[in-house]
Design a protein around this motif. Structure first.
Motif, PDB file in Angstrom:
ATOM      1  N   HIS A  68       0.839  -1.191   0.000  1.00  0.00           N
ATOM      2  CA  HIS A  68       0.000   0.000   0.000  1.00  0.00           C
ATOM      3  C   HIS A  68       0.879   1.247   0.000  1.00  0.00           C
ATOM      4  O   HIS A  68       1.990   1.245   0.565  1.00  0.00           O
ATOM      5  N   SER A 116      -4.602  -4.483   6.110  1.00  0.00           N
ATOM      6  CA  SER A 116      -5.000  -5.469   5.093  1.00  0.00           C
ATOM      7  C   SER A 116      -5.551  -4.811   3.838  1.00  0.00           C
ATOM      8  O   SER A 116      -5.174  -5.163   2.720  1.00  0.00           O
ATOM      9  N   SER A 117      -6.447  -3.849   4.001  1.00  0.00           N
ATOM     10  CA  SER A 117      -7.087  -3.210   2.850  1.00  0.00           C
ATOM     11  C   SER A 117      -6.414  -1.911   2.436  1.00  0.00           C
ATOM     12  O   SER A 117      -6.608  -1.436   1.308  1.00  0.00           O
ATOM     13  N   GLU A 129      -7.231   0.851   3.815  1.00  0.00           N
ATOM     14  CA  GLU A 129      -8.273   1.864   3.967  1.00  0.00           C
ATOM     15  C   GLU A 129      -7.955   2.822   5.113  1.00  0.00           C
ATOM     16  O   GLU A 129      -7.450   2.411   6.165  1.00  0.00           O
TER      17      GLU A 129
END
Length: 350
Positions: free
Chosen positions: A166, A204-205, A207
């Motif tokens: 990310h 994980s995302s 976000e």
């Protein structure tokens, strides 16, 4: 059964020698001190409960002490350039160092340099691993925080620079600190910035879960073990407690100091550089450029103890004391080798 003893490791930038002091958290008694080199350590890392590593301001090496031997520098690991931040994986297998805008990854057992990651555009400011050592996070002056999958980094071809999992680009000024909660790749991570915000993310995302705006730049951030609260250290010496379970849920908040009764720690006279919470969530440790370390009772916001240092405190954290930390006859099970300045498989340089 007696509770495990918690100790605080503190480093400061004091005069001609770097100083790392250790003290027992609940009794306040002073424990062994570690000294060596010139200039104060910017980063500290406890490696496998056997070695203490300190990266020095403006210096191209990492100091190494054996925890059983106080006041004696054991080794200097030569680095390719000045080290700006430093961390070790919780499993004790890897060391990360920020050198200018690059991340250097070493394997502890043999000293091999495994990877050099060049995805930041300005100097690194902070590094941390997830609790299961599967991922690590990096923050820099380029306003970016990156999440890296360690397995992907290790499996990448030597000629390729792996992509981060990310890229967090929601800060508008340099990243000053970051921390990661529990849960491995499912953990939440917090970032702090000079843009007067602290942000909470899902690893994980990728976000963004929460962004809190303060009236001062934020220099340090940490989470308590239960992740009910986020603690943020400001440039003015204030420490702010942010409730992560507040209702209604708001992704963007403004921390209004005059309305947040009982959620500000006041006592430091200069910027707060580091924060750490005890395992039971009752105590907060803070270090500052005012040359003090303070221990706070979180519930009452009262300062329980103040430790004075000879220079600005650059790093302080709470850890469970390793079982053999105070055994004078103890020796590291794996001696720390000299670390390579070159990627594994290329011609080495002494």
């Amino acid at each position: 059964m007696a509770a495990p003893m918690e100790v605080a490791l503190v480093s400061d930038a004091a005069g001609p020698l770097c100083n790392c002091s250790v003290w027992e958290l609940h009794s306040g008694s002073a424990l062994p001190g570690y000294r060596g080199g010139n200039s104060g350590p910017r980063g500290l890392a406890l490696l496998g409960g056997e070695h203490l590593l300190g990266a020095q301001l403006g210096k191209s090496y990492i100091n190494v002490w054996e925890l059983q031997r106080k006041d004696q520098l054991q080794q200097k690991i030569i680095c390719p350039g000045p080290v700006t931040c430093l961390t070790a994986s919780p499993n004790g297998l890897y060391i990360l160092a920020g050198v200018a805008e690059s991340i250097y990854l070493w394997e502890v057992s043999n000293g091999n340099l495994l990877a050099i990651l060049n995805r930041h555009y300005q100097d690194l400011t902070c590094l941390c691993f997830t609790d299961d050592s599967s991922h690590f996070l990096s923050g820099a002056k380029d306003c970016l925080a990156l999440v890296w999958n360690l397995y992907s980094v290790l499996q990448a071809e030597p000629s390729q620079i792996p992509d981060p999992r990310h890229v967090w680009s929601r800060h508008s000024l340099p990243i000053t600190d970051l921390c990661c909660g529990f849960g491995g790749p499912l953990a939440r991570a917090a970032t702090a910035s000079l843009d007067q915000t602290a942000k909470l993310w899902e690893v994980s995302s990728g976000e963004l879960l929460l962004s809190v705006l303060f009236d001062v730049g934020i220099m340090a951030v940490t989470l308590d073990l239960s992740e009910y609260h986020m603690f943020c250290g400001g440039m003015d010496g204030s420490i702010f407690q942010v409730d992560l379970c507040a209702w209604p849920v708001q992704r963007d908040r403004t921390f209004q100091t005059e309305r947040e009764n009982g959620k500000v720690f006041k006592g430091h006279r200069n910027q707060v550089t580091c924060l750490s919470v005890s395992t039971d969530g009752s105590l907060l440790l803070s270090g500052s450029h005012d040359e003090t370390v303070r221990l706070w009772d979180i519930q009452s916001k009262q300062c329980l103890k103040t430790m004075n240092h000879k220079g600005p405190v650059t790093n302080a954290f709470i850890v469970l004391a390793p079982a053999n930390m105070f055994n004078p006859d103890g020796k590291p099970s794996v001696p720390l080798p000299k670390f390579s300045k070159h990627l594994h498989g290329t011609e080495s340089n002494d």
